[in-house]
Design an enzyme around this catalytic site. Structure first.
Site, PDB file in Angstrom:
ATOM      1  N   HIS A 201       0.745  -1.231   0.048  1.00  0.00           N
ATOM      2  CA  HIS A 201       0.196  -0.042   0.086  1.00  0.00           C
ATOM      3  C   HIS A 201       0.850   1.225  -0.013  1.00  0.00           C
ATOM      4  O   HIS A 201       0.367   2.335  -0.421  1.00  0.00           O
ATOM      5  CB  HIS A 201      -0.848  -0.057   1.130  1.00  0.00           C
ATOM      6  CG  HIS A 201      -0.391   0.262   2.577  1.00  0.00           C
ATOM      7  ND1 HIS A 201      -0.019  -0.703   3.358  1.00  0.00           N
ATOM      8  CD2 HIS A 201       0.085   1.480   3.135  1.00  0.00           C
ATOM      9  CE1 HIS A 201       0.421   0.044   4.466  1.00  0.00           C
ATOM     10  NE2 HIS A 201       0.537   1.466   4.351  1.00  0.00           N
TER      11      HIS A 201
ATOM     12  N   ASP B 128      -0.169  -7.647   1.929  1.00  0.00           N
ATOM     13  CA  ASP B 128       0.386  -6.340   1.804  1.00  0.00           C
ATOM     14  C   ASP B 128       2.066  -6.319   1.813  1.00  0.00           C
ATOM     15  O   ASP B 128       2.627  -6.157   2.800  1.00  0.00           O
ATOM     16  CB  ASP B 128      -0.128  -5.421   2.768  1.00  0.00           C
ATOM     17  CG  ASP B 128      -0.077  -4.065   2.686  1.00  0.00           C
ATOM     18  OD1 ASP B 128       0.624  -3.843   1.668  1.00  0.00           O
ATOM     19  OD2 ASP B 128      -0.160  -3.234   3.938  1.00  0.00           O
TER      20      ASP B 128
ATOM     21  N   SER C  44       4.246   2.642   7.899  1.00  0.00           N
ATOM     22  CA  SER C  44       4.249   1.454   7.173  1.00  0.00           C
ATOM     23  C   SER C  44       5.409   0.871   6.262  1.00  0.00           C
ATOM     24  O   SER C  44       5.872   1.573   5.886  1.00  0.00           O
ATOM     25  CB  SER C  44       3.139   2.130   5.870  1.00  0.00           C
ATOM     26  OG  SER C  44       1.749   2.049   6.277  1.00  0.00           O
TER      27      SER C  44
END
Length: 280
Positions: A86, A139, A236
């Site tokens: 992402h 992910d 992230s």
């Protein structure tokens, strides 16, 4: 809005200086006050001693103040970085990733406002085509660097039965992200001590819903029972490390350090074969 843990491009958020990139602002629950530094419970660490923790950077998209950092990653090969899929999405970058020409990886930079350490351009990107934006499963992305990082800069990936996945195992999560839940970023790398959690606890915390859904085959959770130590936005793709191996990548979660809402990480052992297949 899904609770991803990456920054938003500067051009999209310049009207909200206090909440830069705060993807959690629309989630239930109240983050700690801006002065409450224990919401993610981190401590500064020496980036030069943790060269396998890397920053993903684009000055074109995120400005120059912090070297353009917007996500993290783990250096698992001299020219191979793993991060969250992402992080390379239009939602995070504001444009298609193919239009970001200045994507770099930074290692060993103690202060993102300076030019120390190593900064290498990304030559190739592989984004997991099975990444599910509804559940957040799969992910992961693999970045191939234009040139190798120095010898000794890498960290191994955990295998499927690695002891680092045992519930209660001590782990550390690393990143340059928000330390308050209100877009309060520092230029130095930080680490937070967390515990690996049972899959059943993660399933109870995140049943299928608007935030995503915990999938024990592709995800793992880590945190502390009382909350207060966690990854946050801007972290992230950064590594979750246990027993000297990267067991997870910061992926998603509700809030930052909230009790009963642990951080959810991509389970690296489930993605290791894909990573090796797409490594330089």
């Amino acid at each position: 809005m899904r609770p991803l843990r990456a920054l938003q491009p500067q051009s999209l958020i310049s009207a909200l200086p206090v909440l830069l990139g705060v993807l959690f602002a629309l989630l239930p629950g109240s983050p700690a006050s801006a002065g409450d530094r224990v919401v993610v419970g981190g401590r500064p660490v020496d980036a030069a001693k943790h060269p396998w923790v890397v920053a993903l950077a684009s000055r074109d998209r995120f400005g120059t103040e912090r070297s353009g950092q917007f996500c993290g990653g783990a250096l698992v090969g001299a020219r191979t970085v793993i991060t969250a899929a992402h992080c390379l999405s239009r939602e995070v970058l504001g444009v298609d990733h193919g239009r970001v020409d200045d994507l770099h990886v930074i290692s060993g930079r103690n202060d993102l406002r300076k030019a120390t350490g190593h900064e290498v351009k990304v030559r190739k990107k592989w984004i997991n085509p099975a990444y599910d934006t509804g559940t957040n499963s799969g992910d992961v992305a693999v970045l191939t660097l234009d040139k190798p990082m120095p010898a000794g800069s890498t960290i191994p990936m955990a295998g499927r039965h690695d002891k680092g996945y045992k519930p209660g195992a001590a782990a550390e999560v690393y990143g340059w992200g928000d330390i308050s839940g209100y877009g309060d970023y520092e230029p130095r790398l930080r680490a937070a001590d967390v515990d690996m959690l049972e899959d059943s606890a993660c399933g109870r915390a995140y049943p299928k819903g608007s935030e995503g859904a915990f999938d024990k085959d592709s995800m793992v959770c880590a945190g502390v029972r009382e909350g207060g130590r966690d990854a946050c936005q801007g972290d992230s793709g950064g590594p979750l490390v246990a027993h000297g191996r990267v067991v997870g990548l910061v992926s998603w979660g509700a809030g930052c350090g909230e009790e009963g809402r642990p951080g959810v990480y991509t389970r690296v052992s489930a993605m290791a074969d894909l990573v090796r297949e797409h490594s330089a």
